[in-house]
Scaffold this motif. Sequence first.
Motif, PDB file in Angstrom:
ATOM      1  N   ILE A   1      -5.744   7.080  -3.848  1.00  0.00           N
ATOM      2  CA  ILE A   1      -4.396   7.053  -3.286  1.00  0.00           C
ATOM      3  C   ILE A   1      -4.431   7.420  -1.804  1.00  0.00           C
ATOM      4  CG2 ILE A   1      -2.088   8.052  -3.446  1.00  0.00           C
ATOM      5  CD1 ILE A   1      -2.944   6.214  -5.795  1.00  0.00           C
ATOM      6  N   TYR A   2      -5.241   8.391  -1.450  1.00  0.00           N
ATOM      7  CA  TYR A   2      -5.319   8.809  -0.055  1.00  0.00           C
ATOM      8  C   TYR A   2      -6.029   7.754   0.789  1.00  0.00           C
ATOM      9  CZ  TYR A   2      -3.588  13.083  -1.947  1.00  0.00           C
ATOM     10  OH  TYR A   2      -2.801  14.002  -2.588  1.00  0.00           O
TER      11      TYR A   2
ATOM     12  N   THR B   1      -3.199  10.426 -11.198  1.00  0.00           N
ATOM     13  CA  THR B   1      -3.690   9.629 -10.079  1.00  0.00           C
ATOM     14  C   THR B   1      -5.190   9.429 -10.208  1.00  0.00           C
ATOM     15  OG1 THR B   1      -3.969  11.604  -8.743  1.00  0.00           O
ATOM     16  CG2 THR B   1      -1.881  10.433  -8.528  1.00  0.00           C
TER      17      THR B   1
ATOM     18  N   LEU C   1       0.822  -1.209   0.000  1.00  0.00           N
ATOM     19  CA  LEU C   1       0.000   0.000   0.000  1.00  0.00           C
ATOM     20  C   LEU C   1       0.858   1.261   0.000  1.00  0.00           C
ATOM     21  CD1 LEU C   1      -2.854  -1.006   2.450  1.00  0.00           C
ATOM     22  CD2 LEU C   1      -2.994  -0.749  -0.021  1.00  0.00           C
TER      23      LEU C   1
ATOM     24  N   LEU D   1      -5.774   4.543   0.212  1.00  0.00           N
ATOM     25  CA  LEU D   1      -4.732   3.539   0.409  1.00  0.00           C
ATOM     26  C   LEU D   1      -3.765   3.967   1.511  1.00  0.00           C
ATOM     27  CD1 LEU D   1      -3.912   2.534  -3.271  1.00  0.00           C
ATOM     28  CD2 LEU D   1      -5.145   1.195  -1.573  1.00  0.00           C
ATOM     29  N   LEU D   2      -3.426   5.245   1.559  1.00  0.00           N
ATOM     30  CA  LEU D   2      -2.535   5.748   2.593  1.00  0.00           C
ATOM     31  C   LEU D   2      -3.161   5.587   3.974  1.00  0.00           C
ATOM     32  CD1 LEU D   2      -0.021   7.229   3.550  1.00  0.00           C
ATOM     33  CD2 LEU D   2      -1.222   9.369   3.118  1.00  0.00           C
TER      34      LEU D   2
ATOM     35  N   TRP E   1       0.960   4.102  -2.886  1.00  0.00           N
ATOM     36  CA  TRP E   1       0.731   5.505  -2.558  1.00  0.00           C
ATOM     37  C   TRP E   1       1.859   6.371  -3.098  1.00  0.00           C
ATOM     38  CZ3 TRP E   1       3.524   8.611   1.033  1.00  0.00           C
ATOM     39  CH2 TRP E   1       2.991   9.872   1.208  1.00  0.00           C
TER      40      TRP E   1
END
Length: 51
Positions: free
Chosen positions: A29-30, A24, A11, A32-33, A15
Motif C-alpha cells: 500500500i505504501y 493490508t 492508485l 502504491l502511495l 491506497w
Amino acid sequence: MDLLTTIVVILLILWLLGVVSSNTIGGLIYVLLIVAIVLILVRIIRGRQPV
C-alpha cells in the motif's frame, strides 16, 4: 482524463482502501502511495502540454 491521471486516481483509491481495511498487504500500500505521489509530481513538473 488522460492515462496518467487515471493511474494516479486508481492508485490513490487502492491506497485509501488499504488504509481503511485492517487486512493490508504490508508495504504494498505504501509503495502504491509513493508511486501515485511520484506520478503527480511528474505531471506537475511537466505541466499541461497542448494536445
